[in-house]
Design a protein around this motif. Structure first.
Motif, PDB file in Angstrom:
ATOM      1  N   THR A   1      47.045 108.452  71.816  1.00 49.84           N
ATOM      2  CA  THR A   1      47.453 107.222  72.681  1.00 49.84           C
ATOM      3  C   THR A   1      48.805 107.349  73.458  1.00 49.84           C
ATOM      4  N   ASP A   2      48.834 106.858  74.537  1.00 52.74           N
ATOM      5  CA  ASP A   2      50.061 107.082  75.367  1.00 52.74           C
ATOM      6  C   ASP A   2      51.127 106.086  75.170  1.00 52.74           C
ATOM      7  N   HIS A   3      52.466 106.494  75.754  1.00 53.84           N
ATOM      8  CA  HIS A   3      53.450 105.459  75.454  1.00 53.84           C
ATOM      9  C   HIS A   3      53.847 105.459  76.726  1.00 53.84           C
ATOM     10  N   LEU A   4      54.244 104.141  77.312  1.00 51.23           N
ATOM     11  CA  LEU A   4      55.015 103.948  78.231  1.00 51.23           C
ATOM     12  C   LEU A   4      56.364 103.709  78.226  1.00 51.23           C
ATOM     13  N   LEU A   5      57.313 104.414  78.541  1.00 53.44           N
ATOM     14  CA  LEU A   5      58.895 104.121  78.191  1.00 53.44           C
ATOM     15  C   LEU A   5      59.614 103.877  79.585  1.00 53.44           C
ATOM     16  N   MET A   6      60.227 102.617  79.554  1.00 57.39           N
ATOM     17  CA  MET A   6      60.846 102.018  80.744  1.00 57.39           C
ATOM     18  C   MET A   6      62.307 102.603  80.560  1.00 57.39           C
ATOM     19  N   ASN A   7      63.258 103.048  81.486  1.00 59.67           N
ATOM     20  CA  ASN A   7      64.475 103.037  81.625  1.00 59.67           C
ATOM     21  C   ASN A   7      65.152 101.891  81.779  1.00 59.67           C
ATOM     22  N   ARG A   8      65.845 101.372  80.546  1.00 57.95           N
ATOM     23  CA  ARG A   8      66.450 100.263  80.398  1.00 57.95           C
ATOM     24  C   ARG A   8      67.675 100.072  81.346  1.00 57.95           C
ATOM     25  N   ALA A   9      68.246 101.366  81.670  1.00 52.13           N
ATOM     26  CA  ALA A   9      69.394 101.138  82.310  1.00 52.13           C
ATOM     27  C   ALA A   9      69.187 100.694  83.680  1.00 52.13           C
ATOM     28  N   TYR A  10      68.230 100.869  84.205  1.00 55.42           N
ATOM     29  CA  TYR A  10      67.444 100.440  85.572  1.00 55.42           C
ATOM     30  C   TYR A  10      66.831  99.274  85.576  1.00 55.42           C
ATOM     31  N   LEU A  11      66.102  99.043  84.495  1.00 56.51           N
ATOM     32  CA  LEU A  11      65.281  97.864  84.473  1.00 56.51           C
ATOM     33  C   LEU A  11      65.683  96.654  83.905  1.00 56.51           C
ATOM     34  N   ASP A  12      66.796  96.711  83.188  1.00 56.88           N
ATOM     35  CA  ASP A  12      67.213  95.345  82.587  1.00 56.88           C
ATOM     36  C   ASP A  12      67.599  94.361  83.397  1.00 56.88           C
ATOM     37  N   ASP A  13      67.689  92.937  83.245  1.00 61.71           N
ATOM     38  CA  ASP A  13      68.176  92.011  83.911  1.00 61.71           C
ATOM     39  C   ASP A  13      69.495  92.571  84.336  1.00 61.71           C
ATOM     40  N   GLY A  14      69.732  92.117  85.710  1.00 60.61           N
ATOM     41  CA  GLY A  14      71.140  92.330  86.442  1.00 60.61           C
ATOM     42  C   GLY A  14      71.561  93.818  86.636  1.00 60.61           C
ATOM     43  N   LYS A  15      70.781  94.775  86.257  1.00 67.04           N
ATOM     44  CA  LYS A  15      70.858  96.255  86.522  1.00 67.04           C
ATOM     45  C   LYS A  15      70.501  96.464  88.012  1.00 67.04           C
ATOM     46  N   ARG A  16      70.677  97.591  88.363  1.00 69.68           N
ATOM     47  CA  ARG A  16      70.340  98.030  89.603  1.00 69.68           C
ATOM     48  C   ARG A  16      69.060  97.663  90.107  1.00 69.68           C
ATOM     49  N   ARG A  17      68.053  97.765  89.549  1.00 66.68           N
ATOM     50  CA  ARG A  17      66.673  97.223  89.943  1.00 66.68           C
ATOM     51  C   ARG A  17      66.115  96.459  88.867  1.00 66.68           C
ATOM     52  N   GLY A  18      66.760  95.453  88.377  1.00 67.28           N
ATOM     53  CA  GLY A  18      66.261  94.604  87.198  1.00 67.28           C
ATOM     54  C   GLY A  18      65.782  93.400  87.676  1.00 67.28           C
ATOM     55  N   THR A  19      64.784  93.506  88.867  1.00 67.81           N
ATOM     56  CA  THR A  19      64.310  92.192  89.062  1.00 67.81           C
ATOM     57  C   THR A  19      62.753  92.361  88.377  1.00 67.81           C
ATOM     58  N   ASP A  20      62.197  90.844  88.411  1.00 72.77           N
ATOM     59  CA  ASP A  20      60.760  90.839  87.738  1.00 72.77           C
ATOM     60  C   ASP A  20      59.952  91.738  88.617  1.00 72.77           C
ATOM     61  N   GLU A  21      60.082  91.344  89.976  1.00 74.35           N
ATOM     62  CA  GLU A  21      59.159  92.182  90.996  1.00 74.35           C
ATOM     63  C   GLU A  21      58.883  93.623  90.821  1.00 74.35           C
ATOM     64  N   HIS A  22      60.475  94.262  90.509  1.00 73.91           N
ATOM     65  CA  HIS A  22      60.428  95.783  90.425  1.00 73.91           C
ATOM     66  C   HIS A  22      59.745  96.058  89.198  1.00 73.91           C
ATOM     67  N   ARG A  23      60.265  95.484  88.089  1.00 76.85           N
ATOM     68  CA  ARG A  23      59.422  95.665  86.690  1.00 76.85           C
ATOM     69  C   ARG A  23      57.892  95.630  86.732  1.00 76.85           C
ATOM     70  N   ARG A  24      57.475  94.705  87.286  1.00 85.06           N
ATOM     71  CA  ARG A  24      55.961  94.595  87.547  1.00 85.06           C
ATOM     72  C   ARG A  24      55.461  95.744  88.217  1.00 85.06           C
ATOM     73  N   ARG A  25      56.113  96.207  89.399  1.00 82.98           N
ATOM     74  CA  ARG A  25      55.532  97.381  90.186  1.00 82.98           C
ATOM     75  C   ARG A  25      55.672  98.537  89.257  1.00 82.98           C
ATOM     76  N   VAL A  26      56.829  98.776  88.676  1.00 85.80           N
ATOM     77  CA  VAL A  26      57.062 100.050  88.024  1.00 85.80           C
ATOM     78  C   VAL A  26      55.944 100.134  86.879  1.00 85.80           C
ATOM     79  N   ALA A  27      55.958  98.944  86.138  1.00 83.69           N
ATOM     80  CA  ALA A  27      54.859  98.990  84.939  1.00 83.69           C
ATOM     81  C   ALA A  27      53.546  99.324  85.421  1.00 83.69           C
ATOM     82  N   ALA A  28      53.209  98.678  86.581  1.00 80.41           N
ATOM     83  CA  ALA A  28      51.758  98.899  87.135  1.00 80.41           C
ATOM     84  C   ALA A  28      51.581 100.486  87.496  1.00 80.41           C
ATOM     85  N   HIS A  29      52.455 100.814  87.944  1.00 82.35           N
ATOM     86  CA  HIS A  29      52.560 102.363  88.732  1.00 82.35           C
ATOM     87  C   HIS A  29      52.670 103.160  87.061  1.00 82.35           C
TER      88      HIS A  29
END
Length: 77
Positions: A1-29
């Motif tokens: 099983t693979d695990h996808l770990l996202m960097n919360r420092a960049y992806l949480d709301d209000g952070k540098r790249r914390g938009t829904d659109e960005h999170r969708r792109r990163v998750a899909a990538h």
């Protein structure tokens, strides 16, 4: 099983790249990597698997492209 770990420092709301659109792109990538895909070069066509996120965002890629679907079928049938 693979695990996808996202960097919360960049992806949480209000952070540098914390938009829904960005999170969708990163998750899909990253899901593409979990499915076995490597980074694509620009001459291969539009893809969520481009190595440069800036190009993915600039092209407003929010879901699999025709190139990504073609790669999926080539790898998984």
């Amino acid at each position: 099983t693979d695990h996808l770990l996202m960097n919360r420092a960049y992806l949480d709301d209000g952070k540098r790249r914390g938009t829904d659109e960005h999170r969708r792109r990163v998750a899909a990538h990253e899901l593409g990597h979990a499915l076995g895909f490597c980074h694509k070069s620009y001459d291969e066509g539009r893809s969520l698997l481009w190595a440069d996120y800036g190009q993915i965002a600039e092209q407003k890629l929010n879901g699999p492209t025709a190139k990504d679907i073609e790669a999926y079928h080539a790898l998984w049938g």
